[in-house]
Design a protein around this motif. Structure first.
Motif, PDB file in Angstrom:
ATOM      1  N   LEU A   1       0.825  -1.212   0.000  1.00  0.00           N
ATOM      2  CA  LEU A   1       0.000   0.000   0.000  1.00  0.00           C
ATOM      3  C   LEU A   1       0.855   1.255   0.000  1.00  0.00           C
ATOM      4  CD1 LEU A   1      -2.641   1.637   0.368  1.00  0.00           C
ATOM      5  CD2 LEU A   1      -2.303   1.359   2.845  1.00  0.00           C
ATOM      6  N   TYR A   2       1.757   1.377   0.961  1.00  0.00           N
ATOM      7  CA  TYR A   2       2.490   2.630   1.113  1.00  0.00           C
ATOM      8  C   TYR A   2       3.525   2.835   0.002  1.00  0.00           C
ATOM      9  CZ  TYR A   2       0.142   2.887   5.596  1.00  0.00           C
ATOM     10  OH  TYR A   2      -0.826   2.950   6.569  1.00  0.00           O
ATOM     11  N   ALA A   3       4.176   1.777  -0.441  1.00  0.00           N
ATOM     12  CA  ALA A   3       5.139   1.925  -1.541  1.00  0.00           C
ATOM     13  C   ALA A   3       4.434   2.376  -2.811  1.00  0.00           C
ATOM     14  CB  ALA A   3       5.884   0.613  -1.770  1.00  0.00           C
TER      15      ALA A   3
ATOM     16  N   TYR B   1      11.986   6.288  -7.318  1.00  0.00           N
ATOM     17  CA  TYR B   1      12.788   6.599  -6.139  1.00  0.00           C
ATOM     18  C   TYR B   1      11.896   6.621  -4.896  1.00  0.00           C
ATOM     19  CZ  TYR B   1      16.240   8.862  -3.147  1.00  0.00           C
ATOM     20  OH  TYR B   1      17.112   9.147  -2.121  1.00  0.00           O
ATOM     21  N   ALA B   2      10.724   7.249  -5.016  1.00  0.00           N
ATOM     22  CA  ALA B   2       9.779   7.292  -3.891  1.00  0.00           C
ATOM     23  C   ALA B   2       9.314   5.885  -3.519  1.00  0.00           C
ATOM     24  CB  ALA B   2       8.583   8.167  -4.246  1.00  0.00           C
ATOM     25  N   PHE B   3       9.058   5.066  -4.517  1.00  0.00           N
ATOM     26  CA  PHE B   3       8.625   3.679  -4.292  1.00  0.00           C
ATOM     27  C   PHE B   3       9.677   2.895  -3.511  1.00  0.00           C
ATOM     28  CE2 PHE B   3       8.613  -0.771  -5.558  1.00  0.00           C
ATOM     29  CZ  PHE B   3       7.284  -1.148  -5.449  1.00  0.00           C
ATOM     30  N   PHE B   4      10.913   2.943  -4.004  1.00  0.00           N
ATOM     31  CA  PHE B   4      11.984   2.185  -3.347  1.00  0.00           C
ATOM     32  C   PHE B   4      12.283   2.722  -1.948  1.00  0.00           C
ATOM     33  CE2 PHE B   4      13.481   0.655  -7.628  1.00  0.00           C
ATOM     34  CZ  PHE B   4      13.400  -0.693  -7.329  1.00  0.00           C
ATOM     35  N   ARG B   5      12.301   4.020  -1.831  1.00  0.00           N
ATOM     36  CA  ARG B   5      12.636   4.598  -0.532  1.00  0.00           C
ATOM     37  C   ARG B   5      11.568   4.262   0.509  1.00  0.00           C
ATOM     38  NH1 ARG B   5      12.247   9.111   2.665  1.00  0.00           N
ATOM     39  NH2 ARG B   5      14.190   9.756   3.692  1.00  0.00           N
ATOM     40  N   THR B   6      10.305   4.333   0.108  1.00  0.00           N
ATOM     41  CA  THR B   6       9.220   4.001   1.031  1.00  0.00           C
ATOM     42  C   THR B   6       9.224   2.522   1.377  1.00  0.00           C
ATOM     43  OG1 THR B   6       7.889   5.792   0.076  1.00  0.00           O
ATOM     44  CG2 THR B   6       6.729   4.137   1.388  1.00  0.00           C
ATOM     45  N   GLY B   7       9.324   1.680   0.367  1.00  0.00           N
ATOM     46  CA  GLY B   7       9.379   0.242   0.625  1.00  0.00           C
ATOM     47  C   GLY B   7      10.561  -0.135   1.489  1.00  0.00           C
TER      48      GLY B   7
ATOM     49  N   ASN C   1      16.870  16.922  -9.019  1.00  0.00           N
ATOM     50  CA  ASN C   1      15.517  17.396  -8.712  1.00  0.00           C
ATOM     51  C   ASN C   1      14.549  16.226  -8.560  1.00  0.00           C
ATOM     52  OD1 ASN C   1      16.292  20.087  -8.832  1.00  0.00           O
ATOM     53  ND2 ASN C   1      15.576  20.393 -10.941  1.00  0.00           N
ATOM     54  N   SER C   2      14.709  15.243  -9.415  1.00  0.00           N
ATOM     55  CA  SER C   2      13.826  14.070  -9.389  1.00  0.00           C
ATOM     56  C   SER C   2      13.991  13.299  -8.086  1.00  0.00           C
ATOM     57  CB  SER C   2      14.119  13.164 -10.592  1.00  0.00           C
ATOM     58  OG  SER C   2      13.949  13.864 -11.810  1.00  0.00           O
ATOM     59  N   LEU C   3      15.242  13.129  -7.666  1.00  0.00           N
ATOM     60  CA  LEU C   3      15.481  12.420  -6.414  1.00  0.00           C
ATOM     61  C   LEU C   3      14.926  13.194  -5.223  1.00  0.00           C
ATOM     62  CD1 LEU C   3      19.041  10.853  -6.703  1.00  0.00           C
ATOM     63  CD2 LEU C   3      16.854  10.077  -7.628  1.00  0.00           C
ATOM     64  N   ARG C   4      15.101  14.509  -5.260  1.00  0.00           N
ATOM     65  CA  ARG C   4      14.579  15.321  -4.149  1.00  0.00           C
ATOM     66  C   ARG C   4      13.057  15.229  -4.072  1.00  0.00           C
ATOM     67  NH1 ARG C   4      19.103  18.793  -5.149  1.00  0.00           N
ATOM     68  NH2 ARG C   4      17.998  19.871  -6.861  1.00  0.00           N
ATOM     69  N   LEU C   5      12.406  15.266  -5.231  1.00  0.00           N
ATOM     70  CA  LEU C   5      10.951  15.153  -5.231  1.00  0.00           C
ATOM     71  C   LEU C   5      10.518  13.776  -4.716  1.00  0.00           C
ATOM     72  CD1 LEU C   5       8.117  16.124  -5.874  1.00  0.00           C
ATOM     73  CD2 LEU C   5       8.456  15.354  -8.244  1.00  0.00           C
ATOM     74  N   GLY C   6      11.176  12.735  -5.201  1.00  0.00           N
ATOM     75  CA  GLY C   6      10.849  11.385  -4.742  1.00  0.00           C
ATOM     76  C   GLY C   6      11.008  11.242  -3.244  1.00  0.00           C
ATOM     77  N   GLN C   7      12.059  11.817  -2.708  1.00  0.00           N
ATOM     78  CA  GLN C   7      12.279  11.743  -1.267  1.00  0.00           C
ATOM     79  C   GLN C   7      11.203  12.520  -0.502  1.00  0.00           C
ATOM     80  OE1 GLN C   7      16.285  12.261   0.190  1.00  0.00           O
ATOM     81  NE2 GLN C   7      15.569  13.220   2.086  1.00  0.00           N
ATOM     82  N   ALA C   8      10.816  13.691  -1.015  1.00  0.00           N
ATOM     83  CA  ALA C   8       9.800  14.496  -0.336  1.00  0.00           C
ATOM     84  C   ALA C   8       8.460  13.763  -0.296  1.00  0.00           C
ATOM     85  CB  ALA C   8       9.649  15.846  -1.038  1.00  0.00           C
ATOM     86  N   VAL C   9       8.088  13.145  -1.412  1.00  0.00           N
ATOM     87  CA  VAL C   9       6.834  12.383  -1.438  1.00  0.00           C
ATOM     88  C   VAL C   9       6.918  11.199  -0.488  1.00  0.00           C
ATOM     89  CG1 VAL C   9       5.275  11.001  -2.853  1.00  0.00           C
ATOM     90  CG2 VAL C   9       6.281  13.092  -3.795  1.00  0.00           C
ATOM     91  N   SER C  10       8.039  10.498  -0.519  1.00  0.00           N
ATOM     92  CA  SER C  10       8.231   9.357   0.376  1.00  0.00           C
ATOM     93  C   SER C  10       8.120   9.778   1.838  1.00  0.00           C
ATOM     94  CB  SER C  10       9.599   8.718   0.118  1.00  0.00           C
ATOM     95  OG  SER C  10       9.840   7.662   1.025  1.00  0.00           O
ATOM     96  N   ASP C  11       8.725  10.900   2.183  1.00  0.00           N
ATOM     97  CA  ASP C  11       8.645  11.385   3.563  1.00  0.00           C
ATOM     98  C   ASP C  11       7.190  11.627   3.983  1.00  0.00           C
ATOM     99  OD1 ASP C  11      11.383  11.306   3.905  1.00  0.00           O
ATOM    100  OD2 ASP C  11      11.683  13.451   3.493  1.00  0.00           O
ATOM    101  N   SER C  12       6.397  12.199   3.079  1.00  0.00           N
ATOM    102  CA  SER C  12       4.991  12.467   3.387  1.00  0.00           C
ATOM    103  C   SER C  12       4.209  11.170   3.573  1.00  0.00           C
ATOM    104  CB  SER C  12       4.355  13.302   2.272  1.00  0.00           C
ATOM    105  OG  SER C  12       4.896  14.600   2.218  1.00  0.00           O
ATOM    106  N   ILE C  13       4.453  10.201   2.712  1.00  0.00           N
ATOM    107  CA  ILE C  13       3.744   8.924   2.804  1.00  0.00           C
ATOM    108  C   ILE C  13       4.148   8.179   4.070  1.00  0.00           C
ATOM    109  CG2 ILE C  13       3.402   6.666   1.729  1.00  0.00           C
ATOM    110  CD1 ILE C  13       1.985   8.988   0.290  1.00  0.00           C
ATOM    111  N   LEU C  14       5.425   8.198   4.394  1.00  0.00           N
ATOM    112  CA  LEU C  14       5.885   7.501   5.601  1.00  0.00           C
ATOM    113  C   LEU C  14       5.328   8.153   6.864  1.00  0.00           C
ATOM    114  CD1 LEU C  14       9.561   6.776   4.529  1.00  0.00           C
ATOM    115  CD2 LEU C  14       7.785   5.069   4.977  1.00  0.00           C
ATOM    116  N   LYS C  15       5.181   9.467   6.844  1.00  0.00           N
ATOM    117  CA  LYS C  15       4.574  10.147   7.989  1.00  0.00           C
ATOM    118  C   LYS C  15       3.118   9.721   8.132  1.00  0.00           C
ATOM    119  CE  LYS C  15       3.936  14.726  10.040  1.00  0.00           C
ATOM    120  NZ  LYS C  15       4.152  16.186   9.878  1.00  0.00           N
ATOM    121  N   TRP C  16       2.412   9.627   7.015  1.00  0.00           N
ATOM    122  CA  TRP C  16       1.022   9.141   7.022  1.00  0.00           C
ATOM    123  C   TRP C  16       0.977   7.703   7.535  1.00  0.00           C
ATOM    124  CZ3 TRP C  16      -1.463   6.143   2.708  1.00  0.00           C
ATOM    125  CH2 TRP C  16      -2.841   5.968   2.919  1.00  0.00           C
TER     126      TRP C  16
END
Length: 430
Positions: free
Chosen positions: A52-54, A99-105, A136-151
């Motif tokens: 779900l979160y990834a 990047y967001a997928f991998f970082r969150t997972g 820029n792409s990595l930074r965006l992916g990390q920012a989204v991942s941070d938001s999802i992980l906080k949720w």
């Protein structure tokens, strides 16, 4: 966890003429997450949480570019507003999504190194000559991942880790651990996990199971007798069906005094695989593919919450225990009995829920070849529709000797209601 240093270092090699590779990279990413989940032997409910979160992280990143698709924000209570699409900085959104997928997972599994190893290989396909776009792409992916992980951190998961050990009922007809491992109850407090779409875990409470009775003429013992009779006369095709949908991550091999586990896919992992194969067959683009994965993941996640709520309410005894006690002490099921109560059938619930949402997204008569179990030594199977696949998954539990018919049939009713509810509450596509 996939930290800044480890992940950033392994991705630094992936830079070099701007391109967006095919969605096959997303499917490879899902497969790598699944392999890590299997390696770490996560229970089916926990596996659904990781998916779900990834997938939410990947989808919410892509939605920033494709405004016709709809964020979960405003549809799901307390879901964060994801920012980043308003920036003038150039971004490769598929790169950011992966990047967001991998970082969150990576934050949700134990063996993050397995994911880290695959990140550089997969993201190297993004040949960006512009290092600014890449960063820029990595930074965006990390920012989204941070938001999802906080949720994710507020879904009561940590609270359920601190609950007291499950206390077994001594009342007749109540579930007790089964051979060969006699494993303790798995996730008895999962109904306390925050759902994505439900008002409460009890929202789709099924009809109660047939009342336990050792009387041979009772409805309960007739259902137990059916399991016994069916499993003693299985055809080769029925055996194959049972094994194809086994999906038991707790399978324990016993050889004398030696016990060792065989790592297997979870039921949710099987349906995530089906979603990916179907999306690839339909040649969906990046965002449509991500939406297909996410809606499937939501159906699985909420389906497990609904099912586990009933399992630990009814606490129904498994066929193996009943048949050994009242019919034949030498009988063994074809499949190994999973370590949680019987009613309702988890595979019936989540398979039907997943089939409902996939049917809505890809069509009523979507024919597909399911190759999921090939890496586990089983042949591919062809299905005329997602409904046909979920019906086979459900009846496989009777062939395997691990569920009564009532758990299968009511599980499918429950799963149908879950899937339809998810569709009524979430609009992802244009």
């Amino acid at each position: 966890m996939l930290g800044k240093m480890g992940l950033g270092t392994c991705l630094a090699q992936a830079q070099s003429a701007a391109s967006t590779p095919s969605t096959e990279l997303m499917h490879r990413a899902e497969k790598n997450l699944t392999r890590t989940i299997v390696h770490d032997i996560f229970s089916p409910p926990i596996a659904s949480r990781i998916y779900l979160y990834a997938n939410a992280a990947a989808y919410e990143t892509l939605v920033l570019e494709h405004k016709k698709y709809h964020s979960l924000h405003g549809q799901v209570p307390h879901f964060p507003k994801i920012s980043g699409g308003e920036s003038a900085a150039p971004v490769n959104y598929p790169l950011a999504a992966l990047y967001a997928f991998f970082r969150t997972g990576g934050q949700l599994v134990f063996s993050e190194h397995l994911l880290t190893d695959s990140v550089a290989v997969i993201l190297r396909e993004f040949k960006e000559s512009d290092s600014l776009v890449y960063q820029n792409s990595l930074r965006l992916g990390q920012a989204v991942s941070d938001s999802i992980l906080k949720w994710a951190s507020r879904d009561n998961y940590l609270l359920t880790r601190r609950q007291r050990r499950y206390s077994y009922s001594k009342a007749p007809g109540k579930w007790i651990p089964t051979p060969p491992g006699f494993i303790d109850a798995v996730e008895p407090y999962w109904s306390q996990i925050r759902s994505v779409t439900f008002d409460s875990a009890q929202q789709f409470k099924p009809l109660p199971p047939p009342a336990f009775s050792p009387d041979q003429a009772s409805e309960f013992m007739q259902q137990a007798r059916e399991v016994y009779d069916v499993t003693r006369a299985l055809s080769d095709e029925q055996r194959l069906i049972a094994n194809f949908w086994d999906c038991n991550p707790f399978y324990l091999n016993t050889q004398g005094h030696l016990n060792f586990a065989t790592k297997k896919l979870s039921p949710g992992g099987h349906w995530i695989s089906i979603a990916g194969q179907a999306a690839a067959s339909a040649k969906l683009d990046w965002t449509a593919t991500s939406a297909t994965y996410l809606i499937t993941a939501v159906a699985l996640f909420d389906g497990f919450i609904s099912c586990w709520d009933e399992k630990y309410r009814s606490q129904l005894i498994r066929p193996e225990t009943v048949i050994n006690s009242y019919l034949d002490e030498t009988w063994r099921p074809l499949l190994q009995t999973p370590p949680f109560p019987e009613y309702t059938s988890g595979h019936s619930v989540i398979s039907t829920a997943a089939a409902v949402v996939l049917t809505e997204y890809l069509g009523e008569q979507f024919r597909f070849v399911d190759k999921t179990e090939m890496e586990y030594g089983l042949p591919a199977r062809t299905f005329s529709s997602f409904r046909a696949a979920c019906d086979e998954a459900a009846i496989s539990r009777l062939y395997g000797g691990i569920h009564y018919r009532a758990a299968i049939e009511q599980g499918q009713v429950q799963g149908e209601r879950v899937g339809q509810w998810v569709l009524s509450r979430l609009r992802l596509r244009p």
